[in-house]
Design an enzyme around this catalytic site. Structure first.
Site, PDB file in Angstrom:
ATOM      1  N   VAL A   2       4.360   2.210   3.715  1.00  0.00           N
ATOM      2  CA  VAL A   2       3.551   1.300   2.895  1.00  0.00           C
ATOM      3  C   VAL A   2       4.483   0.805   1.797  1.00  0.00           C
ATOM      4  O   VAL A   2       4.828   1.547   0.878  1.00  0.00           O
ATOM      5  CB  VAL A   2       2.318   2.000   2.296  1.00  0.00           C
ATOM      6  CG1 VAL A   2       1.546   1.031   1.387  1.00  0.00           C
ATOM      7  CG2 VAL A   2       1.404   2.506   3.409  1.00  0.00           C
ATOM      8  N   TYR A  62      -4.461   8.346   0.181  1.00  0.00           N
ATOM      9  CA  TYR A  62      -3.296   8.047  -0.656  1.00  0.00           C
ATOM     10  C   TYR A  62      -3.017   9.272  -1.518  1.00  0.00           C
ATOM     11  O   TYR A  62      -3.818   9.622  -2.392  1.00  0.00           O
ATOM     12  CB  TYR A  62      -3.594   6.817  -1.511  1.00  0.00           C
ATOM     13  CG  TYR A  62      -2.413   6.268  -2.300  1.00  0.00           C
ATOM     14  CD1 TYR A  62      -1.148   6.831  -2.246  1.00  0.00           C
ATOM     15  CD2 TYR A  62      -2.578   5.158  -3.110  1.00  0.00           C
ATOM     16  CE1 TYR A  62      -0.086   6.313  -2.962  1.00  0.00           C
ATOM     17  CE2 TYR A  62      -1.525   4.617  -3.846  1.00  0.00           C
ATOM     18  CZ  TYR A  62      -0.286   5.204  -3.757  1.00  0.00           C
ATOM     19  OH  TYR A  62       0.764   4.690  -4.475  1.00  0.00           O
ATOM     20  N   LYS A  66      -0.781   8.360   3.042  1.00  0.00           N
ATOM     21  CA  LYS A  66       0.325   7.711   2.353  1.00  0.00           C
ATOM     22  C   LYS A  66       0.922   8.745   1.421  1.00  0.00           C
ATOM     23  O   LYS A  66       0.307   9.139   0.427  1.00  0.00           O
ATOM     24  CB  LYS A  66      -0.165   6.486   1.587  1.00  0.00           C
ATOM     25  CG  LYS A  66       0.929   5.759   0.811  1.00  0.00           C
ATOM     26  CD  LYS A  66       0.357   4.580   0.033  1.00  0.00           C
ATOM     27  CE  LYS A  66       1.405   3.908  -0.838  1.00  0.00           C
ATOM     28  NZ  LYS A  66       0.828   2.819  -1.669  1.00  0.00           N
TER      29      LYS A  66
END
Length: 307
Positions: free
Chosen positions: A205, A135, A163
């Site tokens: 996401v 992330y 992400k």
């Protein structure tokens, strides 16, 4: 094998009025996500109130999700712990419980150096066989995973996706130019969803998907089928709602939206509290306006994708 693509909701954690896990409402929401065509779910993220969940609650959520998903979509567990030791333990607990993959945040509550961040991620990756999505959100977590850092991290074969939440969607191009298909790139910012997909992001996401799963998946499928104008029409309608995701109160905002669409409750875990006063009325008005003007969706589940 986990396919890193498509819409993966960062699902909210459902609580009862007396602060227990509300697995009945959780199941209702996950079934709504699956019916809409999401490609996986991510548990225990920021939107899932990760910082307030106990390890045993995370395990309960994993097992409940696996039972609901029944092998049809992957279940990904978020790792956002305070120490490397705890992060490894969480990753191993998730693997033992049957999770299909992990999303891993950088060190929390400490602004690690690049070297410390790489060492942290590698320690987790080397202590689990699960596939991992990193992330990258320097806006909120003050740590950026640079291209050079990622190249170092790709020594770990199970680090497979990222992400991308820098708010600079051109970073998607940089990542793909440098790493090709070795790294699957997801957008992590709802208000950049369509743009990111249009320039090649592999997935999204998403946050408002928790309340509006069909509209979110429709945008993804339409973009991937090259039907940008149809996707854009939905996206324009969606934007005031998507902006509820880029707020410190995103959990409360999205849970209010889930109430409005019948697939959630407003219960949050302290120290969070439900929205109050003028801010509550502002958010409710956005939600009510969105519901009043909700678009009729095309048959997005049966499109021929150009992806």
């Amino acid at each position: 094998m986990l396919q890193w693509k498509g819409v993966m909701p960062a699902v909210t954690t459902k609580f009862t009025a007396n602060d227990q896990l509300d697995l009945d409402m959780f199941e209702k929401n996950i079934k709504a996500q699956m019916e809409a065509g999401v490609h996986g779910i991510i548990l225990g993220g920021t939107l899932g109130e990760a910082s307030t969940l106990e390890p045993d609650e995370k395990e309960i959520l994993i097992k409940a999700s696996l039972a609901i998903a029944d092998g049809k979509i992957p279940v990904v567990m978020n790792v956002a712990e305070q120490s490397t030791k705890d992060a490894i333990a969480m990753a191993q607990q998730a693997e033992k419980a049957g999770a299909d993959g992990l999303m891993v945040l950088p060190p929390m509550r400490y602004r690690a150096t690049d070297f410390e961040t790489v060492t942290y991620f590698k320690a987790i990756a080397n202590n689990t066989s699960l596939p991992i999505m990193l992330y990258n959100n320097p806006v909120d977590y003050k740590i950026e995973v640079t291209l050079d850092m990622l190249e170092d991290l790709l020594e770990c074969s199970n680090i497979q996706a990222i992400k991308e939440s820098t708010r600079d969607i051109t970073n998607i191009i940089r990542l793909q130019n440098r790493f090709g298909d070795r790294v699957k790139v997801f957008t992590g910012v709802d208000t950049l969803g369509l743009e990111s997909l249009a320039i090649g992001a592999d997935g999204w996401v998403a946050g408002l998907v928790c309340a509006f799963p069909a509209e979110t998946v429709a945008i993804y499928e339409l973009v991937k089928a090259g039907r940008i104008n149809e996707a854009l029409e939905i996206y324009r309608w969606f934007m005031p709602l998507l902006e509820l995701d880029i707020s410190p109160q995103l959990v409360q905002n999205i849970k209010l939206a889930e109430v409005a669409t019948g697939i959630g409750t407003e219960n949050v875990r302290l120290p969070r509290l439900p929205l109050q006063g003028g801010e509550r009325q502002r958010v409710l008005k956005i939600i009510e306006t969105g519901l009043k003007n909700r678009p009729v969706l095309p048959d997005y589940k049966n499109l021929r994708s150009n992806a």
